[in-house]
Every structure is written in structure tokens, then in C-alpha cells.
Write an enzyme that holds these catalytic residues in place. Structure first.
Site, mmCIF file in Angstrom:
data_model
loop_
_atom_site.group_PDB
_atom_site.id
_atom_site.type_symbol
_atom_site.label_atom_id
_atom_site.label_comp_id
_atom_site.label_asym_id
_atom_site.label_seq_id
_atom_site.Cartn_x
_atom_site.Cartn_y
_atom_site.Cartn_z
ATOM 1 N N HIS A 180 -1.706 -3.226 -6.950
ATOM 2 C CA HIS A 180 -2.352 -2.851 -5.690
ATOM 3 C C HIS A 180 -3.867 -3.043 -5.735
ATOM 4 O O HIS A 180 -4.594 -2.234 -6.297
ATOM 5 C CB HIS A 180 -2.000 -1.377 -5.376
ATOM 6 C CG HIS A 180 -2.483 -0.913 -4.049
ATOM 7 N ND1 HIS A 180 -2.926 0.362 -3.803
ATOM 8 C CD2 HIS A 180 -2.593 -1.551 -2.859
ATOM 9 C CE1 HIS A 180 -3.285 0.482 -2.543
ATOM 10 N NE2 HIS A 180 -3.096 -0.671 -1.948
ATOM 11 N N GLU A 198 -4.801 -0.555 -8.665
ATOM 12 C CA GLU A 198 -3.817 0.454 -9.071
ATOM 13 C C GLU A 198 -2.596 -0.287 -9.601
ATOM 14 O O GLU A 198 -2.087 -1.191 -8.934
ATOM 15 C CB GLU A 198 -3.374 1.298 -7.869
ATOM 16 C CG GLU A 198 -4.293 2.438 -7.542
ATOM 17 C CD GLU A 198 -3.785 3.256 -6.356
ATOM 18 O OE1 GLU A 198 -3.557 4.465 -6.528
ATOM 19 O OE2 GLU A 198 -3.626 2.707 -5.263
ATOM 20 N N SER A 244 0.832 -1.214 0.000
ATOM 21 C CA SER A 244 0.000 0.000 0.000
ATOM 22 C C SER A 244 0.858 1.252 0.000
ATOM 23 O O SER A 244 0.366 2.335 -0.255
ATOM 24 C CB SER A 244 -0.850 0.072 1.270
ATOM 25 O OG SER A 244 -1.574 -1.085 1.450
ATOM 26 N N ASN A 297 -4.670 6.064 -1.671
ATOM 27 C CA ASN A 297 -4.320 6.366 -0.275
ATOM 28 C C ASN A 297 -3.743 7.768 -0.102
ATOM 29 O O ASN A 297 -3.868 8.369 0.954
ATOM 30 C CB ASN A 297 -3.347 5.318 0.268
ATOM 31 C CG ASN A 297 -4.061 4.007 0.516
ATOM 32 O OD1 ASN A 297 -5.254 3.984 0.814
ATOM 33 N ND2 ASN A 297 -3.360 2.895 0.382
HETATM 34 N N1 LIG Z 1 -5.552 -4.725 4.358
HETATM 35 C C1 LIG Z 1 -5.780 -3.842 3.417
HETATM 36 O O1 LIG Z 1 -6.785 -3.116 3.434
HETATM 37 C C2 LIG Z 1 -4.819 -3.715 2.262
HETATM 38 C C3 LIG Z 1 -5.259 -3.111 1.068
HETATM 39 C C4 LIG Z 1 -4.381 -3.051 -0.020
HETATM 40 C C5 LIG Z 1 -3.078 -3.538 0.105
HETATM 41 N N2 LIG Z 1 -2.674 -4.106 1.293
HETATM 42 C C6 LIG Z 1 -1.304 -4.628 1.356
HETATM 43 O O2 LIG Z 1 -1.349 -6.036 1.191
HETATM 44 C C7 LIG Z 1 -0.285 -6.645 1.923
HETATM 45 C C8 LIG Z 1 -0.861 -7.686 2.861
HETATM 46 O O3 LIG Z 1 -1.760 -7.076 3.752
HETATM 47 P P1 LIG Z 1 -2.864 -7.932 4.556
HETATM 48 O O4 LIG Z 1 -3.844 -6.935 5.078
HETATM 49 O O5 LIG Z 1 -3.313 -9.078 3.725
HETATM 50 O O6 LIG Z 1 -1.964 -8.485 5.765
HETATM 51 P P2 LIG Z 1 -2.249 -9.747 6.712
HETATM 52 O O7 LIG Z 1 -1.561 -9.451 7.984
HETATM 53 O O8 LIG Z 1 -3.707 -10.092 6.726
HETATM 54 O O9 LIG Z 1 -1.483 -10.968 5.953
HETATM 55 C C9 LIG Z 1 -0.097 -11.034 5.779
HETATM 56 C C10 LIG Z 1 0.299 -12.490 5.585
HETATM 57 O O10 LIG Z 1 1.680 -12.518 5.216
HETATM 58 C C11 LIG Z 1 2.252 -13.663 5.804
HETATM 59 N N3 LIG Z 1 3.693 -13.543 5.835
HETATM 60 C C12 LIG Z 1 4.477 -12.830 6.683
HETATM 61 N N4 LIG Z 1 5.784 -13.013 6.391
HETATM 62 C C13 LIG Z 1 5.828 -13.857 5.316
HETATM 63 C C14 LIG Z 1 6.886 -14.430 4.561
HETATM 64 N N5 LIG Z 1 8.146 -14.158 4.843
HETATM 65 N N6 LIG Z 1 6.563 -15.256 3.552
HETATM 66 C C15 LIG Z 1 5.276 -15.548 3.268
HETATM 67 N N7 LIG Z 1 4.225 -15.037 3.956
HETATM 68 C C16 LIG Z 1 4.508 -14.199 4.969
HETATM 69 C C17 LIG Z 1 1.607 -13.726 7.177
HETATM 70 O O11 LIG Z 1 1.732 -15.032 7.736
HETATM 71 C C18 LIG Z 1 0.160 -13.345 6.852
HETATM 72 O O12 LIG Z 1 -0.622 -14.501 6.570
HETATM 73 C C19 LIG Z 1 0.464 -5.506 2.608
HETATM 74 O O13 LIG Z 1 1.551 -5.123 1.812
HETATM 75 C C20 LIG Z 1 -0.588 -4.397 2.670
HETATM 76 O O14 LIG Z 1 -0.025 -3.114 2.698
HETATM 77 C C21 LIG Z 1 -3.521 -4.225 2.360
#
Ligand SMILES: NC(=O)c1ccc[n+]([C@@H]2O[C@H](COP(=O)([O-])OP(=O)(O)OC[C@H]3O[C@@H](n4cnc5c(N)ncnc54)[C@H](O)[C@@H]3O)[C@@H](O)[C@H]2O)c1
Length: 291
Positions: free
Chosen positions: A140, A152, A119, A190
Site C-alpha cells: 500500500h 504499508e 486502501s 486510514n
Molecule cells: N488515490 C489514492 O489516494 C490512493 C492511495 C493509496 C491506494 N490507493 C488504491 O490504489 C488503487 C488505484 O487507485 P487510483 O487512485 O490510482 O485509481 P484511478 O481511478 O486513478 O486508476 C485506476 C485505473 O485502473 C484501471 N482499470 C480499471 N479496471 C481495470 C482492469 N480490469 N484491468 C486493468 N486496469 C483497470 C483504470 O482504467 C484506471 O486507469 C485503488 O485500489 C485505491 O484504493 C489509492
């Protein structure tokens, strides 16, 4: 370039949604994580969300079954690497992401496109640490992935045209719409949305309105489907603060100063819906404003 296999690294909130839409669009998906529990939960959630789409007659039972059969969940990152397109969707920490791209490197195919769902982290910086910055892109998705129409696409300084076009074709096949963004802090959505939320928190902090009046004003006065404070609770106040810090650090402009009240809520652990308390208290039947 034709893409048919997709590797997803990180099976959290976003990773499971991305696997869901990719499998439904006919791609063969390898979903990997370091945590078996996260993988089990992701597969169960994808199944539940596909079932809901069947019961709402958005997809058929056959489409659900074949989508599920196209998803392989694994702890082995090598399997996610040996695909046409890798989407990294792991925890939003730059060190974690660099480590993932390092682990993927020996397993990538020569033509594999690498992308990140980050993000806020610089795409150019992530790309520079890989062996293929020209085949690196920001992909994204918005949350919840199966519902939100926008993706995006963020070009790093070195991203080539073929990579961008191949990813654009994937977005089209998902039936979603892409907005292209240049690689500057927080990209487009964002960059605009989170300062608006931060301003809503300042409005609360300065006593211009209370939680209810601020949300009501923006819903009825600006035709927003959710008020900014309600939306902040949905996104997570820690995430909102992290994005404000990325903007403040990356653009060095005081207009991105995070509101001290936002910081205070985060310090209290009142992070919004996920902790059952934020600008509203969600512990009862109805959300109750906390100010
Ligand atoms: N939550 C949102 O609203 C949103 C929206 C758009 C983008 N994002 C982006 O998406 C990404 C994930 O966010 P999320 O909300 O799904 O997070 P989350 O915490 O729900 O999930 C993250 C996952 O990554 C795994 N993980 C951690 N280290 C790892 C590794 N070394 N290898 C493999 N897996 C690993 C964790 O076990 C977990 O299951 C981030 O970069 C975030 O910025 C989030």
C-alpha cells in the site's frame, strides 16, 4: 528471492506513480491497463514528473532517460503477469480486482509474488481467490507515490515470510520505509486518519466551528501541515466515505458511523479538489470555504 521485473496493473493516479519510482530504482516495469488513454496519460505524466525532478536537480538527465527506457506500457495483462512481482493498482472495486487476478493466473511465473495496492479491501479475501495465498501481500503506497515516504505492507492470514521479506527488500531499494500492518479494515494509516477527518466533519456538522476555524485549529493547535477538511478535499470525499463504510461494516462499531454531512457532500457530487468543490470551492483563484 531476487526481484528484477515488476508488473503493474492499473495505470491511474497510483499506478503511474508506482511505475515511476520502480523504474527510477532500476526495476524493469510493465505497466498495463484496459484503457489505452490511461496508459498514454500515465507515460506522459511520468515523463513530466521525471523532468521536474531533473530540473530540481534531484536526479540526472541520464537517470530520467534510463528510467523511462525501463517502462513498457501495454494493454496486454499477460505481460504484466510474467514478472517477479505484480502490483495491482486498479479501481477500488472488489469485483474488478478478483477479475484481474483471474486474468493474470495463467500468465504468472511459478515464483511470481502477487500484491494489491488496495486502501481498504481485505488482503486475505483477495488472496483466497488466487492460486497462491502464501505469495500474496498488501503493498500500500501513499499518494503522491514519488513524494510520500511510507509504504504499508499488509500480511494476509496465509502470507509467508519469504514473500514479506522480498517485498520489504523492494521497499528498501526504493529508499522508502515500510510499516507492517495486520489485515484488518483500512490497515493503519486510514484506520486512524479517516476517522479523524470524519470527526472534523462532525465538528462542522454540529456547529462547533466553521471550515476555516476547524482547519486553522488543527494546523496551529496540533501542528498538522494541512487541516483535516482541506485534507479530505485532497483525498476525495467519496474515498473518505468509502473508507468510513469499510470501517463501519468491518468493525461493527458505531464510533465509525460516517457523518451525515460527509454523505450529503458526496451525494451532491462535491467530492473535493477533483470536482472543484468540497469543503472548499476551488473554482476561483483562492479556495473559498463552503460552510
Ligand atoms: N488515490 C489514492 O489516494 C490512493 C492511495 C493509496 C491506494 N490507493 C488504491 O490504489 C488503487 C488505484 O487507485 P487510483 O487512485 O490510482 O485509481 P484511478 O481511478 O486513478 O486508476 C485506476 C485505473 O485502473 C484501471 N482499470 C480499471 N479496471 C481495470 C482492469 N480490469 N484491468 C486493468 N486496469 C483497470 C483504470 O482504467 C484506471 O486507469 C485503488 O485500489 C485505491 O484504493 C489509492
Amino acid at each position: 528471492m531476487d526481484i528484477s521485473t515488476i508488473g503493474i496493473v492499473g495505470a491511474g493516479q497510483m499506478g503511474n506513480g508506482i511505475a515511476h519510482v520502480m523504474a527510477l530504482a532500476g526495476y524493469s516495469v510493465t505497466l498495463s491497463d484496459v484503457d489505452q488513454d490511461a496508459l498514454d496519460k500515465a507515460v506522459a505524466l511520468i515523463e513530466k514528473n521525471l523532468d521536474r525532478q531533473v530540473s530540481r536537480e534531484k536526479i540526472s538527465a541520464e537517470e530520467r532517460d534510463s528510467a523511462l527506457s525501463r517502462i513498457t506500457a501495454t494493454l496486454d495483462i499477460a505481460k504484466a503477469g510474467a514478472t517477479d512481482l505484480v502490483i495491482e493498482a486498479a479501481t477500488e472495486q472488489e469485483a474488478v480486482k478478483h477479475k484481474i487476478f483471474e486474468s493474470l493466473a495463467p500468465h504468472l511465473l511459478p515464483h511470481t509474488i502477487l500484491t494489491s495496492n488496495t486502501s481498504s479491501i481485505s488482503i486475505t479475501r483477495l488472496a483466497s481467490r488466487t492460486d497462491r495465498p502464501e505469495k500474496f501481500l498488501g503493498f500500500h503506497f501513499m499518494n503522491p507515490v514519488p513524494v510520500m515516504q511510507l509504504v504499508e505492507l499488509i500480511r494476509g492470514i496465509a502470507t509467508d515470510k519469504e514473500t514479506y521479506e522480498a517485498c520489504m527488500a523492494v521497499v528498501d531499494r526504493l529508499g522508502k520505509t515500510a510499516a507492517s500492518a495486520e489485515d484488518f479494515p483500512a490497515f493503519i494509516v486510514n484506520r486512524i486518519l479517516v476517522p479523524m477527518i470524519n470527526e472534523a466533519v462532525y465538528t462542522l456538522y454540529e456547529g462547533v466551528g466553521n471550515v476555516r476555524s476547524i482547519d486553522l485549529a488543527m494546523k496551529l493547535g496540533a501542528n498538522h501541515p494541512m487541516g483535516p477538511l482541506e485534507l479530505a478535499d485532497f483525498i476525495g470525499l467519496d474515498t473518505c466515505l468509502a473508507i468510513m463504510n469499510v470501517l463501519h461494516d468491518g468493525l461493527a462499531d458505531t464510533k465509525y458511523r460516517p457523518c451525515p454531512l460527509l454523505t450529503k457532500y458526496v451525494e451532491a457530487g462535491w467530492l473535493g479538489r477533483k470536482t472543484k468543490r468540497g469543503f472548499y470551492d476551488y473554482r476561483g483563484d483562492e479556495p473559498v470555504p463552503t460552510r
